[in-house]
Design a protein around this motif. Structure first.
Motif, PDB file in Angstrom:
ATOM      1  N   SER A  41     -15.586  -9.039  -6.807  1.00 13.93           N
ATOM      2  CA  SER A  41     -15.989 -10.088  -5.870  1.00 13.93           C
ATOM      3  C   SER A  41     -14.882 -10.423  -4.865  1.00 13.93           C
ATOM      4  CB  SER A  41     -16.402 -11.351  -6.632  1.00 13.93           C
ATOM      5  OG  SER A  41     -15.292 -11.925  -7.288  1.00 13.93           O
ATOM      6  N   TYR A  42     -13.752  -9.726  -4.953  1.00 11.01           N
ATOM      7  CA  TYR A  42     -12.647  -9.936  -4.012  1.00 11.01           C
ATOM      8  C   TYR A  42     -12.546  -8.741  -3.076  1.00 11.01           C
ATOM      9  CZ  TYR A  42     -11.353 -13.766  -7.009  1.00 11.01           C
ATOM     10  OH  TYR A  42     -11.396 -14.935  -7.732  1.00 11.01           O
ATOM     11  N   LYS A  43     -12.004  -8.988  -1.885  1.00 10.21           N
ATOM     12  CA  LYS A  43     -11.857  -7.926  -0.896  1.00 10.21           C
ATOM     13  C   LYS A  43     -10.750  -6.948  -1.280  1.00 10.21           C
ATOM     14  CE  LYS A  43     -13.295 -10.958   2.877  1.00 10.21           C
ATOM     15  NZ  LYS A  43     -12.841 -11.635   4.093  1.00 10.21           N
ATOM     16  N   GLY A  44      -9.723  -7.440  -1.971  1.00 12.43           N
ATOM     17  CA  GLY A  44      -8.610  -6.582  -2.354  1.00 12.43           C
ATOM     18  C   GLY A  44      -7.411  -7.402  -2.779  1.00 12.43           C
ATOM     19  N   ILE A  45      -6.289  -6.692  -2.982  1.00  8.27           N
ATOM     20  CA  ILE A  45      -5.048  -7.324  -3.414  1.00  8.27           C
ATOM     21  C   ILE A  45      -3.929  -6.898  -2.479  1.00  8.27           C
ATOM     22  CG2 ILE A  45      -3.331  -7.499  -5.269  1.00  8.27           C
ATOM     23  CD1 ILE A  45      -5.576  -6.832  -7.250  1.00  8.27           C
ATOM     24  N   VAL A  46      -3.181  -7.874  -1.977  1.00 13.92           N
ATOM     25  CA  VAL A  46      -1.975  -7.612  -1.193  1.00 13.92           C
ATOM     26  C   VAL A  46      -0.795  -7.964  -2.089  1.00 13.92           C
ATOM     27  CG1 VAL A  46      -0.596  -8.261   0.817  1.00 13.92           C
ATOM     28  CG2 VAL A  46      -3.092  -8.111   1.025  1.00 13.92           C
ATOM     29  N   THR A  47       0.064  -6.987  -2.348  1.00 12.11           N
ATOM     30  CA  THR A  47       1.252  -7.208  -3.168  1.00 12.11           C
ATOM     31  C   THR A  47       2.477  -7.027  -2.288  1.00 12.11           C
ATOM     32  OG1 THR A  47       0.146  -6.390  -5.142  1.00 12.11           O
ATOM     33  CG2 THR A  47       2.539  -6.447  -5.188  1.00 12.11           C
ATOM     34  N   SER A  48       3.273  -8.085  -2.149  1.00 15.30           N
ATOM     35  CA  SER A  48       4.449  -8.047  -1.284  1.00 15.30           C
ATOM     36  C   SER A  48       5.735  -7.977  -2.101  1.00 15.30           C
ATOM     37  CB  SER A  48       4.487  -9.277  -0.384  1.00 15.30           C
ATOM     38  OG  SER A  48       5.676  -9.273   0.381  1.00 15.30           O
ATOM     39  N   VAL A  83       3.182  -4.034   0.152  1.00 13.03           N
ATOM     40  CA  VAL A  83       4.021  -4.346   1.313  1.00 13.03           C
ATOM     41  C   VAL A  83       5.483  -4.280   0.887  1.00 13.03           C
ATOM     42  CG1 VAL A  83       4.522  -6.024   3.123  1.00 13.03           C
ATOM     43  CG2 VAL A  83       2.204  -5.879   2.176  1.00 13.03           C
ATOM     44  N   MET A  84       6.234  -3.363   1.512  1.00 14.57           N
ATOM     45  CA  MET A  84       7.655  -3.233   1.218  1.00 14.57           C
ATOM     46  C   MET A  84       8.361  -2.527   2.369  1.00 14.57           C
ATOM     47  SD  MET A  84       7.746  -0.154  -1.657  1.00 14.57           S
ATOM     48  CE  MET A  84       7.328  -1.262  -2.944  1.00 14.57           C
ATOM     49  N   ASP A  85       9.651  -2.677   2.402  1.00 15.65           N
ATOM     50  CA  ASP A  85      10.441  -2.050   3.463  1.00 15.65           C
ATOM     51  C   ASP A  85      11.612  -1.259   2.881  1.00 15.65           C
ATOM     52  OD1 ASP A  85      11.987  -4.123   2.596  1.00 15.65           O
ATOM     53  OD2 ASP A  85      12.238  -5.067   4.544  1.00 15.65           O
ATOM     54  N   THR A  86      11.348  -0.556   1.782  1.00 11.96           N
ATOM     55  CA  THR A  86      12.384   0.242   1.128  1.00 11.96           C
ATOM     56  C   THR A  86      11.892   1.678   0.971  1.00 11.96           C
ATOM     57  OG1 THR A  86      11.619  -0.049  -1.141  1.00 11.96           O
ATOM     58  CG2 THR A  86      13.020  -1.792  -0.243  1.00 11.96           C
ATOM     59  N   HIS A 103      -7.840   2.418  -4.096  1.00 11.40           N
ATOM     60  CA  HIS A 103      -7.380   2.715  -2.749  1.00 11.40           C
ATOM     61  C   HIS A 103      -6.053   1.974  -2.574  1.00 11.40           C
ATOM     62  CE1 HIS A 103     -11.347   4.320  -2.000  1.00 11.40           C
ATOM     63  NE2 HIS A 103     -11.861   3.200  -2.449  1.00 11.40           N
ATOM     64  N   ILE A 104      -4.945   2.694  -2.647  1.00 12.96           N
ATOM     65  CA  ILE A 104      -3.618   2.094  -2.559  1.00 12.96           C
ATOM     66  C   ILE A 104      -2.933   2.614  -1.308  1.00 12.96           C
ATOM     67  CG2 ILE A 104      -1.387   1.785  -3.705  1.00 12.96           C
ATOM     68  CD1 ILE A 104      -2.803   2.580  -6.332  1.00 12.96           C
ATOM     69  N   ARG A 105      -2.426   1.682  -0.487  1.00  5.99           N
ATOM     70  CA  ARG A 105      -1.726   2.080   0.731  1.00  5.99           C
ATOM     71  C   ARG A 105      -0.484   1.224   0.926  1.00  5.99           C
ATOM     72  NH1 ARG A 105      -6.132   3.057   5.425  1.00  5.99           N
ATOM     73  NH2 ARG A 105      -7.088   4.887   4.526  1.00  5.99           N
ATOM     74  N   PRO A 106       0.570   1.847   1.466  1.00  2.00           N
ATOM     75  CA  PRO A 106       1.786   1.085   1.768  1.00  2.00           C
ATOM     76  C   PRO A 106       1.736   0.492   3.172  1.00  2.00           C
ATOM     77  CG  PRO A 106       2.188   3.418   2.098  1.00  2.00           C
ATOM     78  CD  PRO A 106       0.761   3.292   1.620  1.00  2.00           C
ATOM     79  N   PHE A 107       2.371  -0.666   3.325  1.00  2.00           N
ATOM     80  CA  PHE A 107       2.466  -1.336   4.622  1.00  2.00           C
ATOM     81  C   PHE A 107       3.837  -1.983   4.739  1.00  2.00           C
ATOM     82  CE2 PHE A 107      -1.998  -1.130   3.622  1.00  2.00           C
ATOM     83  CZ  PHE A 107      -2.574  -0.735   4.824  1.00  2.00           C
ATOM     84  N   ALA A 112      -0.534  -6.380   8.550  1.00  2.00           N
ATOM     85  CA  ALA A 112      -1.132  -5.050   8.612  1.00  2.00           C
ATOM     86  C   ALA A 112      -1.909  -4.750   7.334  1.00  2.00           C
ATOM     87  CB  ALA A 112      -0.060  -3.989   8.840  1.00  2.00           C
ATOM     88  N   ALA A 113      -1.370  -5.165   6.192  1.00  2.00           N
ATOM     89  CA  ALA A 113      -2.038  -4.955   4.912  1.00  2.00           C
ATOM     90  C   ALA A 113      -3.379  -5.710   4.869  1.00  2.00           C
ATOM     91  CB  ALA A 113      -1.146  -5.419   3.767  1.00  2.00           C
ATOM     92  N   LEU A 114      -3.363  -6.947   5.315  1.00  2.00           N
ATOM     93  CA  LEU A 114      -4.570  -7.762   5.331  1.00  2.00           C
ATOM     94  C   LEU A 114      -5.619  -7.179   6.266  1.00  2.00           C
ATOM     95  CD1 LEU A 114      -5.976 -10.288   4.269  1.00  2.00           C
ATOM     96  CD2 LEU A 114      -4.885 -11.578   6.105  1.00  2.00           C
TER      97      LEU A 114
END
Length: 119
Positions: A41-48, A83-86, A103-107, A112-114
């Motif tokens: 029921s959720y659109k997705g997960i953003v992990t920062s 979401v990471m910058d390493t 479906h896993i993608r880096p941002f 941009a992730a949202l």
């Protein structure tokens, strides 16, 4: 290590800060599975991880993959933005190859992730 989880507009946001190890990440997934029974029921997960220093090595990636495989019925088709910058962002790409049902993608930014999750 500090982790926070909140929901905004049917998107689960998970943010880590400080030194984060694999056990911390798994514990955070356990919390998500406990708090949000119907993930479909959720659109997705953003992990920062923008404010975090990840302590896990490449060999620990399989631990996460094996853990999540136990929850495939709940995460199938779920969009997960990391979401990471390493340089460890390559782990996200490898994980996407190993977890075909997610479906896993880096941002590099939460915005941009949202945007990807909402598309």
């Amino acid at each position: 290590m500090k982790a926070s989880i909140e929901v905004q507009n049917k998107v689960i946001f998970r943010r880590f800060s400080g030194e984060v190890c694999m056990d911390d990440m798994i514990q955070s997934w356990k919390e998500i599975f406990t708090r949000y029974e119907d993930l479909a029921s959720y659109k997705g997960i953003v992990t920062s991880f923008l404010e975090a220093e990840i302590q896990s090595g490449d060999n620990n990636l399989n631990i996460m993959v094996e853990y999540l495989k136990g929850y495939l019925d709940r995460i199938r088709g779920l969009k997960v933005a990391i979401v990471m910058d390493t340089p460890k962002v390559t782990n996200t790409i490898i994980m996407n190859q190993k977890m075909k049902n997610m479906h896993i993608r880096p941002f590099s930014t939460e915005a941009a992730a949202l945007e990807w999750i909402e598309s």
